[in-house]
Design a protein around this motif. Structure first.
Motif, mmCIF file in Angstrom:
data_model
loop_
_atom_site.group_PDB
_atom_site.id
_atom_site.type_symbol
_atom_site.label_atom_id
_atom_site.label_comp_id
_atom_site.label_asym_id
_atom_site.label_seq_id
_atom_site.Cartn_x
_atom_site.Cartn_y
_atom_site.Cartn_z
ATOM 1 N N TYR A 29 0.822 -1.211 0.000
ATOM 2 C CA TYR A 29 0.000 0.000 0.000
ATOM 3 C C TYR A 29 0.859 1.267 0.000
ATOM 4 C CZ TYR A 29 -4.129 -2.841 0.739
ATOM 5 O OH TYR A 29 -5.150 -3.749 0.573
ATOM 6 N N THR A 48 -15.593 3.252 -2.469
ATOM 7 C CA THR A 48 -16.349 3.492 -3.703
ATOM 8 C C THR A 48 -17.428 4.546 -3.485
ATOM 9 O OG1 THR A 48 -15.996 1.191 -4.374
ATOM 10 C CG2 THR A 48 -17.750 2.395 -5.485
ATOM 11 N N ALA A 79 -15.343 -2.721 1.459
ATOM 12 C CA ALA A 79 -15.296 -2.599 -0.002
ATOM 13 C C ALA A 79 -16.195 -1.472 -0.505
ATOM 14 C CB ALA A 79 -15.711 -3.923 -0.648
ATOM 15 N N SER A 81 -7.176 -3.833 -4.450
ATOM 16 C CA SER A 81 -8.570 -4.108 -4.084
ATOM 17 C C SER A 81 -9.007 -5.537 -4.384
ATOM 18 C CB SER A 81 -9.503 -3.142 -4.819
ATOM 19 O OG SER A 81 -9.396 -3.284 -6.222
ATOM 20 N N ARG A 102 -9.678 -7.859 -1.399
ATOM 21 C CA ARG A 102 -10.917 -7.613 -0.657
ATOM 22 C C ARG A 102 -12.132 -8.156 -1.403
ATOM 23 N NH1 ARG A 102 -10.320 -1.429 1.721
ATOM 24 N NH2 ARG A 102 -8.646 -1.872 3.223
#
Length: 414
Positions: free
Chosen positions: A31, A365, A361, A54, A57
């Motif tokens: 990361y 977004t 998750a 991502s 996840r």
């Protein structure tokens, strides 16, 4: 297993926490490192970095029920062995393989490893704890594995520029293998769903999906989503509020640097604060009072975060919000474990894991969908504060019905 408070029982949880931390070195390093050294990984474009960070996840969402099914049929020790082996394999793979497609596969395998590890950690705490120490033991476990993130971020960021991504990945992968002998000498055999009364008595399964269990699953999803919103926008908030950098003792600190320092600070305090919060919910008052206070504190902090305040005050608010995150994460895990212990351990913890992964998750977004709108960031953070308050009001009914804490000694799942 009656739990108890012996040094031997705490040792099992500490060992699994350390094993989990060792496997996190490589994942946490990515990361910080991958957005800068993506070409060294054989990637062709920067957008591929976002996908790789991502994928793990997304993979966990459909796989968590499968992981729960596996733990019904295999021993806890076998599950932990598998998770460490897969984690070491993927971390070493970062140093050996190049290219987007291969790295997608590696990140997907890491998602499987983390699901096995996280479920294994929950089952370990439940196996070796009882109602008098479950919160403290859950805090101990959560705090220890977060140290792995701290080591990965700090040492990964230091070593990769010196010796390269491949060398550091292989080193971290080898270090993860240390977990295998630790598990072998610490965790006993026996099915995860059967040994030490890890599963519910016959006839209790009909009451698994009680109102309290449903509330825990839904609350876990929402709180995980709200925490993900904060984690995904911390550096963005710093950058938009102070685009020219932040003056600090004559130096100008950038948004990513300050965000990294604050994140590292949380990882450093987790072993102490998480255990402290957990221990203070194990008493006769139960988990609900501190849970309600933490929700109120988080609501206040989120309501203040999007405003332009003096940097010292704003950083103080960020630290306060991070403290409430530590408290809420520890207490929610303990509450889920309480409910699981009284019903069906693997079923409840699987549902809880799916809900928290789904929230993690959705959060990033959702926030970046509205961030470009006028007052989008401010509106979203105020909405998050309102959700914290609504969760508190939802649980206030439990406090009114019970003079004692949530799922205390006199509480029954029905």
């Amino acid at each position: 297993m009656t739990g108890g408070d012996s040094a031997k029982e705490r040792r099992q949880i500490v060992i699994v926490g350390i094993v989990t931390a060792l496997t996190l070195f490589g994942d946490s390093m990515l990361y910080i490192i991958l957005p800068v050294y993506w070409k060294e990984a054989g990637l062709d474009a920067l957008w591929q970095v976002g996908v790789l960070l991502s994928v793990n996840r997304l993979v966990r969402l459909p796989l968590n029920p499968l992981i729960g099914w596996l733990y019904h049929r295999m021993s806890l020790r076998t599950g932990l062995f598998m998770s460490v082996g897969l984690a070491a394999l993927t971390t070493v793979g970062y140093g050996i393989f190049k290219g987007f497609v291969l790295w997608v596969a590696l990140r997907a395998i890491w998602g499987i490893a983390w699901s096995l590890l996280r479920m294994g950690g929950y089952l370990t705490v439940i196996r070796y704890s009882d109602d008098t120490n479950r919160g403290r033991f859950m805090g101990t476990y959560n705090g220890l594995w977060r140290l792995g993130s701290l080591v990965g971020v700090l040492f990964g960021g230091l070593l990769v520029p010196m010796i390269g991504l491949s060398a550091v990945s292989i080193l971290f992968g080898i270090m993860a293998l240390i977990g295998l002998p630790l598990i072998a000498v610490s965790i006993s055999k026996g099915k995860a769903s059967g040994a030490h009364q890890l599963d519910s008595p016959r006839g209790v399964r009909n009451t698994v999906w009680s109102l309290q269990v449903k509330k825990i699953v839904i609350s876990g999803l929402m709180i995980s989503l709200l925490h993900a919103v904060f984690g995904a926008t911390l550096t963005y908030l710093i950058d938009t509020s102070h685009p020219g950098g932040i003056p600090w003792f004559g130096l100008i600190i950038g948004s990513t640097a300050l965000g990294g320092v604050l994140t590292a600070l949380r990882c450093a305090w987790e072993p102490f604060l998480a255990r402290w919060f957990g221990r203070h919910t194990d008493g006769p008052r139960g988990r609900l009072p501190l849970f309600m206070v933490s929700l109120a504190g988080a609501a206040a902090g989120y309501a203040l975060l999007p405003w332009r305040l003096p940097i010292g005050i704003w950083v103080g608010i960020v630290i306060f919000v991070m403290i409430t995150s530590t408290a809420l994460g520890t207490i929610m895990d303990a509450m889920a474990s309480d409910a699981a212990k009284n019903t069906s351990v693997i079923t409840v913890m699987t549902a809880y894991s799916v809900s928290t992964d789904l929230g993690a998750a959705i959060g990033p977004t959702l926030i970046y969908w509205v961030v470009g709108l006028q007052y989008g960031m401010t509106s979203m953070y105020l909405a998050c504060a309102a959700v914290f308050i609504l969760i508190g009001l939802w649980y206030r009914q439990d406090g009114m019905r019970k003079g004692r804490g949530f799922l205390g000694e006199e509480a029954n799942i029905s």
